[in-house]
Design a protein around this motif. Structure first.
Motif, PDB file in Angstrom:
ATOM      1  N   GLU A 257       0.732  -1.121  -0.035  1.00 44.33           N
ATOM      2  CA  GLU A 257       0.021  -0.028  -0.105  1.00 44.33           C
ATOM      3  C   GLU A 257       0.804   1.213  -0.104  1.00 44.33           C
ATOM      4  O   GLU A 257       0.839   2.175  -0.675  1.00 44.33           O
ATOM      5  N   ALA A 258       1.810   1.272   0.764  1.00 45.36           N
ATOM      6  CA  ALA A 258       2.998   2.351   0.884  1.00 45.36           C
ATOM      7  C   ALA A 258       3.450   2.565  -0.576  1.00 45.36           C
ATOM      8  O   ALA A 258       3.383   3.725  -1.042  1.00 45.36           O
ATOM      9  N   ALA A 259       3.981   1.508  -1.123  1.00 40.86           N
ATOM     10  CA  ALA A 259       4.653   1.418  -2.349  1.00 40.86           C
ATOM     11  C   ALA A 259       3.594   2.077  -3.303  1.00 40.86           C
ATOM     12  O   ALA A 259       4.028   2.908  -4.487  1.00 40.86           O
ATOM     13  N   LEU A 270      13.180   5.966   0.351  1.00 39.76           N
ATOM     14  CA  LEU A 270      11.872   6.631   0.602  1.00 39.76           C
ATOM     15  C   LEU A 270      10.998   5.711   0.964  1.00 39.76           C
ATOM     16  O   LEU A 270      10.310   5.907   1.914  1.00 39.76           O
ATOM     17  N   LEU A 271      10.928   4.381   0.605  1.00 39.90           N
ATOM     18  CA  LEU A 271      10.058   3.329   0.944  1.00 39.90           C
ATOM     19  C   LEU A 271      10.308   3.003   2.544  1.00 39.90           C
ATOM     20  O   LEU A 271       9.422   2.870   3.582  1.00 39.90           O
ATOM     21  N   ALA A 272      11.563   2.723   2.846  1.00 40.46           N
ATOM     22  CA  ALA A 272      11.991   2.666   4.162  1.00 40.46           C
ATOM     23  C   ALA A 272      11.664   3.814   5.212  1.00 40.46           C
ATOM     24  O   ALA A 272      11.016   3.490   6.225  1.00 40.46           O
ATOM     25  N   THR A 275       7.654   3.804   5.686  1.00 43.13           N
ATOM     26  CA  THR A 275       7.104   2.567   6.308  1.00 43.13           C
ATOM     27  C   THR A 275       7.817   2.421   7.558  1.00 43.13           C
ATOM     28  O   THR A 275       7.402   1.419   8.378  1.00 43.13           O
ATOM     29  N   GLY A 276       9.175   3.033   7.874  1.00 38.86           N
ATOM     30  CA  GLY A 276       9.617   2.686   9.275  1.00 38.86           C
ATOM     31  C   GLY A 276      10.198   1.296   9.446  1.00 38.86           C
ATOM     32  O   GLY A 276      10.498   0.735  10.492  1.00 38.86           O
ATOM     33  N   THR A 277      10.417   0.650   8.176  1.00 36.14           N
ATOM     34  CA  THR A 277      11.109  -0.568   8.010  1.00 36.14           C
ATOM     35  C   THR A 277      12.545  -0.572   7.993  1.00 36.14           C
ATOM     36  O   THR A 277      13.128   0.259   7.133  1.00 36.14           O
TER      37      THR A 277
END
Length: 900
Positions: A257-259, A270-272, A275-277
């Protein structure tokens, strides 16, 4: 079958080969594998036995699932044989032989096509049967289709493909996604009308060129195609796409969903951050998403959805607040990064409702994208900002330049008007009018072109010498050129050059030099000096990264092919394409490039290669609706080559399309229509000639090549000499090109039987480097005829041999004239090395010739092409006559395997 012509033709050739052939067709779901096979079977001869079996998900546990599906419901298959095939108590070898015997009994000695659909799901017994069928004799085409992404070592197909590659002559067809031009052709075919470039670009982006997705979108709004660029997905398609991620674990779905919200390109960092992953967990999750086919690794530390529609289906199911919060998180991360992509910033600023940040990103990003040659992306970004501040002069200037470079002429004119109307400084107004003059001319808006030129002239009159005056003079030089006042264009360019040199403005000086050189090349007496100017400035333009100027200068050089330049025009053409691509200059990078390739081929005397280049360029450049003088950039040139080759039906087809373009030069349609009618012997040629001569009186310039073509056609049609004399007088102006004028004078002298004068004229231009080899050959042929009339046979023979050398890769009416002269001289053998090539055949005849070469009988031709046997026989007779062969077996050698 848009985008699949080559694959379909190849399958048809293999099916007609009369021997065992094996093909595997690979492609992703929805790419058209099943449709390709279905289209093949529709065109097969009626005596062909066709067996199509489908594997289904889960069929690995059902032996011979594909064969059972293929023979289901067929007469002559006994229950006892089916029981033997599926009896688990019998050995695998026994059951395999039962399957082979069953098919053999069904086929007999007839030609057959056997299709195993979706081999990636096939059971091991079906895979073994496919392999053994490949070893069977007889006129059989065995086809297997599969999805490469679903092949693994754990499935029977993995080992099967490896063994087949080693043991058999295997044809492997890989179906790729549709190109943007294919997408446009698909839409036009499905709806009956072309769509705008914006619609095509959006549909191609959304569907990724997948025909199934494209068809589903079109089905949802067949009467409003332009709405499909951003219309919601049809419910059925959205549900089908969402099912791809429904089985994912909750944490993976959150990541997806974030992607999806992050956009088309998803940077790892940016994805990291959003999402805080942590890095290790994100790598593992992304690997799983790539392996499952949801995402693809599109670049270093960058990912994309395999299909943009999957992303749309996911974001469509999310809450608006959920999307907005993700956009805000992404925006904060990007704003803290000085190197962040302005387009990404604008995208997330818009999604977060932070419009000041969006406009600022558009102002910063549009010139950046223009500088790297991404014109369409620059236009989209400028328009994003203009949605919020529609009168912003800076954004209007970027939008106008980008739209013109992307060949979106309506938008270029509209934004250039806005730029001019809202300009605050004189420099801005001059630059806006400079672009408006060019864009309006290219769009065929002649009245607006003249009005913009008038406004530039007014500005020049009120300016003191200085940088603004130099800019205005340069703009006025271009304006005079586009309204065809070449003398004024040169005068204003000289004044701009002098002032720019005095004020040390090298960029303006270069621009003015291009305008001067271009204007000079349009006149016979100044063309050599114009070519020299253009050739000298290219290096400097490239060094200054003025890619548009460099590409324009190279294009003028290549169009005219001046002999004073280096002979390697191919190198200049590639150089032009590279410069145009650096600027994002679509017209030069695509349309002018393929036109240049065709011109090079004509200069080399290769008619087939010239036609191939123009047909390729026309497909690419006409994939979507265009307006303006160059709406069909290659149509006029292509008709001329079709007329050269004697492909009159093809010429008529393109001419019918050109007649719908009122912005063409007034003499274009009647001139081409007269030429076609004269070649066909149609009585309406007289009315077309009347219309052409009336239009010619309103045209200030003359074209030597056109004069030669039309006089040649008039002579071929045996028009009265008085009519030819009048046309001859109308076709030339005082400063016409000497070479073409002398040639046409000689043609008219010969028609009046003034053989000594005609002979002198022909010999004067036969080896003139400014003339194409094919045209020079016509001079040799004319000289040979004159020499024969004067009783000088030996000299005539030498002229005929010279013509044969020049026409060795040509065809059509010039070769016909040469053949007649050779016959009169008693010369044996073919008139040229390529006189019996497929150039003389119509499009339909070339299609029939390929099938004849593949060994099809008249009855088989009729069944394949859905025509009567009598019509097939007529086609065969015409082909044998045109290729000057006496048997069907000689056709393959004559057409040389060309696919036309």
């Amino acid at each position: 079958m848009v985008g699949r012509d080559g694959e379909l033709r190849r399958l048809a050739q293999l099916a007609a080969a009369g021997r065992p052939e094996v093909v595997v067709v690979a492609g992703e779901p929805g790419i058209g594998k099943t449709r390709l096979v279905a289209e093949l079977t529709l065109g097969l001869p009626t005596d062909t036995k066709i067996f199509i079996g489908h594997a289904e998900p889960g069929s690995l546990s059902r032996p011979y699932e594909v064969l059972l599906d293929a023979i289901d419901g067929r007469p002559g298959v006994s229950e006892a044989v089916l029981d033997e095939l599926t009896d688990p108590h019998r050995s695998p070898v026994q059951r395999l032989h039962t399957g082979l015997s069953l098919l053999s009994d069904q086929i007999g000695d007839a030609p057959a096509v056997i299709v195993f659909e979706d081999l990636h799901w096939a059971d091991s017994e079906s895979a073994a049967l496919f392999e053994r069928l490949a070893e069977q004799p007889g006129p059989r085409l065995l086809i297997g289709t599969y999805r490469p992404d679903e092949v693994s070592v754990r499935q029977p197909i993995g080992a099967l493909l490896a063994r087949m590659e080693r043991r058999h002559t295997l044809t492997h067809l890989r179906l790729g996604r549709l190109t943007e031009a294919d997408t446009a052709a698909f839409v036009a075919s499905a709806t009956g009308r072309p769509a705008s470039y914006r619609t095509i670009a959006a549909l191609h982006h959304r569907t990724g060129g997948n025909p199934f997705f494209l068809e589903e979108l079109l089905r949802s709004a067949p009467d409003d195609v332009d709405s499909l660029g951003d219309a919601p997905l049809p419910w059925s398609l959205a549900e089908a796409l969402r099912r791809q991620v429904e089985a994912l674990p909750a944490d993976a779905r959150h990541l997806v969903e974030a992607a999806a919200v992050l956009g088309y390109r998803i940077p790892f960092d940016l994805l990291a951050a959003v999402t805080g992953t942590d890095e290790d967990a994100l790598i593992a999750a992304l690997r799983e998403l790539v392996e499952s086919g949801v995402l693809v690794e599109s670049g270093e530390d960058e990912f994309s959805f395999r299909h943009a529609l999957v992303r749309e289906s996911i974001t469509g199911a999310m809450l608006a607040r959920q999307r907005r919060r993700m956009h805000e998180s992404a925006l904060e991360v990007l704003l803290a990064d000085d190197d962040a992509d302005p387009a990404l910033i604008a995208h997330h600023a818009a999604g977060a409702g932070r419009y000041d940040d969006m406009v600022a990103a558009a102002r910063r990003g549009a010139p950046l994208y223009l500088s790297i040659g991404s014109a369409y992306q620059a236009l989209q970004l400028a328009e994003t900002g203009l949605d919020e501040v529609p009168d912003d002069v800076e954004l209007l200037s970027y939008a106008a330049r980008a739209a013109w470079l992307a060949n979106l002429l309506d938008e270029a004119v509209r934004y250039a008007r806005g730029w001019r109307d809202h300009a605050v400084t004189v420099s801005d107004r001059i630059d806006a009018l400079h672009l408006l003059t060019r864009a309006a001319f290219d769009a065929g808006e002649i009245a607006e072109t003249r009005e913009a030129a008038r406004q530039v002239e007014q500005l020049v009159a009120g300016l003191e010498p200085g940088p603004e005056a130099a800019r205005a003079m340069t703009a006025l030089a271009q304006a005079m050129a586009v309204v065809q006042d070449d003398a004024a264009a040169v005068e204003w360019a000289d004044r701009a050059i002098a002032l720019a040199t005095e004020l040390d403005l090298p960029g303006l000086r270069l621009t003015a030099l291009v305008e001067k050189g271009a204007a000079m090349t349009s006149r016979a007496d100044t063309a050599p000096d114009g070519w020299a100017i253009l050739a000298d400035l290219v290096d400097e333009a490239e060094q200054r990264e003025e890619w548009v100027l460099a590409a324009r200068a190279l294009n003028y050089l290549i169009q005219d092919l001046p002999p004073s330049l280096p002979s390697d025009h191919g190198r200049l053409l590639e150089r032009m394409r590279i410069d145009a691509e650096r600027a994002g200059f679509e017209q030069m990078a695509v349309a002018a490039y393929y036109s240049g390739r065709a011109r090079l081929a004509t200069r080399e005397g290769d008619l087939a290669a010239a036609i191939d280049a123009l047909e390729a360029g026309r497909r690419l450049n006409r994939g979507w609706q265009r307006r303006g003088r160059r709406a069909d950039y290659h149509g006029h040139f292509l008709i001329g080559l079709y007329l050269e080759a004697g492909r009159l039906d093809d010429a008529a087809e393109v001419l019918a399309e050109l007649r719908e373009q009122p912005q063409l030069i007034a003499t274009a349609i009647p001139g081409l229509a007269f030429h076609l009618a004269a070649r066909r012997g149609d009585p309406d040629m007289h009315s077309w000639l009347d219309e052409y001569q009336v239009a010619l009186t309103k045209q200030s310039w003359r074209d030597g090549e056109q004069a030669h073509d039309l006089i040649s056609a008039a002579l071929f049609a045996d028009l009265p000499l008085s009519r030819i004399d009048q046309l001859h007088a109308d076709l030339f102006a005082a400063k016409s090109w000497t070479q073409h004028r002398r040639l046409v004078d000689a043609q008219v002298d010969e028609a009046h039987r003034q053989y000594p004068a005609a002979l002198d004229g022909y010999r004067a231009v036969a080896d003139e480097p400014l003339l194409l080899p094919s045209v020079g050959a016509t001079a040799n042929i004319g000289a040979a005829r004159c020499l024969l009339a004067l009783g000088r046979t030996d000299e005539a023979r030498r002229e005929a041999e010279a013509a044969s050398r020049k026409l060795c890769r040509w065809g059509g009416w010039r070769v016909g004239q040469l053949t007649a002269v050779r016959a009169e001289l008693g010369l044996t053998g073919s008139a040229t090395a390529n006189a019996d090539s497929a150039d003389v055949l119509t499009r339909r005849e070339r299609e029939v010739a390929r099938l004849i070469a593949a060994g099809l009988t008249n009855a088989e031709l009729a069944g394949t092409l859905h025509i009567s046997p009598k019509t097939a026989a007529v086609h065969v007779s015409n082909i044998l006559r045109k290729l000057a062969v006496s048997s069907r077996t000689e056709v393959a050698g004559r057409i040389g395997g060309s696919d036309g």
